[in-house]
Design an enzyme around this catalytic site. Structure first.
Site, PDB file in Angstrom:
ATOM      1  N   ASP A   8      58.834  49.677   8.113  1.00 24.12           N
ATOM      2  CA  ASP A   8      60.190  49.435   7.594  1.00 24.12           C
ATOM      3  C   ASP A   8      60.193  49.341   6.059  1.00 24.12           C
ATOM      4  OD1 ASP A   8      58.872  47.066   7.217  1.00 24.12           O
ATOM      5  OD2 ASP A   8      60.222  45.839   8.425  1.00 24.12           O
TER       6      ASP A   8
ATOM      7  N   CYS B 154      60.156  39.160   2.520  1.00 22.61           N
ATOM      8  CA  CYS B 154      59.312  38.548   3.556  1.00 22.61           C
ATOM      9  C   CYS B 154      58.452  37.394   3.056  1.00 22.61           C
ATOM     10  CB  CYS B 154      58.441  39.610   4.225  1.00 22.61           C
ATOM     11  SG  CYS B 154      57.171  40.284   3.160  1.00 22.61           S
TER      12      CYS B 154
ATOM     13  N   HIS C 262      40.114  40.910   6.278  1.00 19.85           N
ATOM     14  CA  HIS C 262      41.507  40.994   6.734  1.00 19.85           C
ATOM     15  C   HIS C 262      42.420  40.835   5.526  1.00 19.85           C
ATOM     16  CE1 HIS C 262      45.109  40.332   9.144  1.00 19.85           C
ATOM     17  NE2 HIS C 262      45.347  39.259   8.411  1.00 19.85           N
TER      18      HIS C 262
ATOM     19  N   HIS D  98      49.119  43.075   7.360  1.00 20.82           N
ATOM     20  CA  HIS D  98      49.559  44.073   8.341  1.00 20.82           C
ATOM     21  C   HIS D  98      50.405  45.132   7.649  1.00 20.82           C
ATOM     22  CE1 HIS D  98      48.599  40.594  10.918  1.00 20.82           C
ATOM     23  NE2 HIS D  98      48.254  41.514  11.804  1.00 20.82           N
TER      24      HIS D  98
ATOM     25  N   CYS E 161      52.101  44.422   4.086  1.00 20.33           N
ATOM     26  CA  CYS E 161      52.425  43.018   3.895  1.00 20.33           C
ATOM     27  C   CYS E 161      51.093  42.276   3.771  1.00 20.33           C
ATOM     28  CB  CYS E 161      53.212  42.565   5.125  1.00 20.33           C
ATOM     29  SG  CYS E 161      53.849  40.915   5.007  1.00 20.33           S
TER      30      CYS E 161
ATOM     31  N   ARG F 167      55.423  49.380   4.761  1.00 18.20           N
ATOM     32  CA  ARG F 167      55.394  48.082   4.077  1.00 18.20           C
ATOM     33  C   ARG F 167      54.058  47.412   4.376  1.00 18.20           C
ATOM     34  NH1 ARG F 167      57.154  42.827   6.017  1.00 18.20           N
ATOM     35  NH2 ARG F 167      58.076  43.871   7.815  1.00 18.20           N
TER      36      ARG F 167
END
Ligand SMILES: [Zn+2]
Length: 184
Positions: free
Chosen positions: A152, A108, A145, A148, A162, A160
């Site tokens: 998967d 990703c 922050h 997310h 990310c 995951r």
């Protein structure tokens, strides 16, 4: 070797040692200057600051991710492809977030982990922006922050995480990887 050469050799060793020891603290100070006054890797007390207060403490890049929920471009962050052993801390407050053992190769373009260091390291909130239903991941100490979490990911959690590289502050493993480093 005569005495004169020996003295010159000793002196040059001495000088090179001095140069080295002078550089070490200088780099350390530069590193420290980047950290804000709320940055601590051991203090677990919550950090509650207004965005205005954060602005004076974070670089524009970190502020954009941490407080404005920005996202760095995929494949541009410094950790997306990193395989180094160590710990990832919150770049805003120093809270330990992830270890390299939980990092996995993901296509990703962002650093991906299958679990945080502890359950309380991160907190979650529903994020329905951009026409998607996602789960936002924030720092458990300062609510920065981070990114997310998706379902998967690989075993053992199937998750995951990310995460933006910008909001991560990496520190190489010290004791545990000594043998590992010796092989390189
Ligand atoms: Zn934090």
């Amino acid at each position: 070797m005569n005495w004169r050469n020996l003295i010159i050799l000793s002196l040059s060793i001495l000088v090179s040692n001095c140069t080295y020891s002078q550089q070490e603290p200088k780099n350390k100070n530069m590193e420290d200057q980047k950290k804000s006054d709320v940055y601590s890797r051991t203090d677990t007390s919550k950090v509650n600051l207004t965005n205005e207060e954060w602005k004076g403490r974070l670089s524009p890049e970190v502020y954009n991710i941490a407080r404005e929920k920005g996202t760095e471009y995929a494949f541009t962050g410094k950790y997306w492809n990193s395989k180094e052993a160590g710990t990832y801390y919150c770049a805003a407050c120093g809270n330990p977030l992830f270890v390299s053992d939980a990092k996995f190769e993901s296509s990703c373009g962002w650093p991906s982990f299958f679990e945080p260091i502890t359950k309380g390291s991160v907190i979650y909130a529903p994020d329905n922006t951009h026409g998607m239903h996602r789960t936002e991941v924030m720092c458990g100490r300062c609510k920065a922050h981070l990114g997310h979490v998706f379902d998967d990911g690989p075993p053992p959690t199937g998750l995951r995480y990310c995460i933006n590289s910008v909001i991560l502050d990496f520190d190489k493993a010290k004791e545990a990887d000594k043998n590992f480093k010796g092989k390189h």
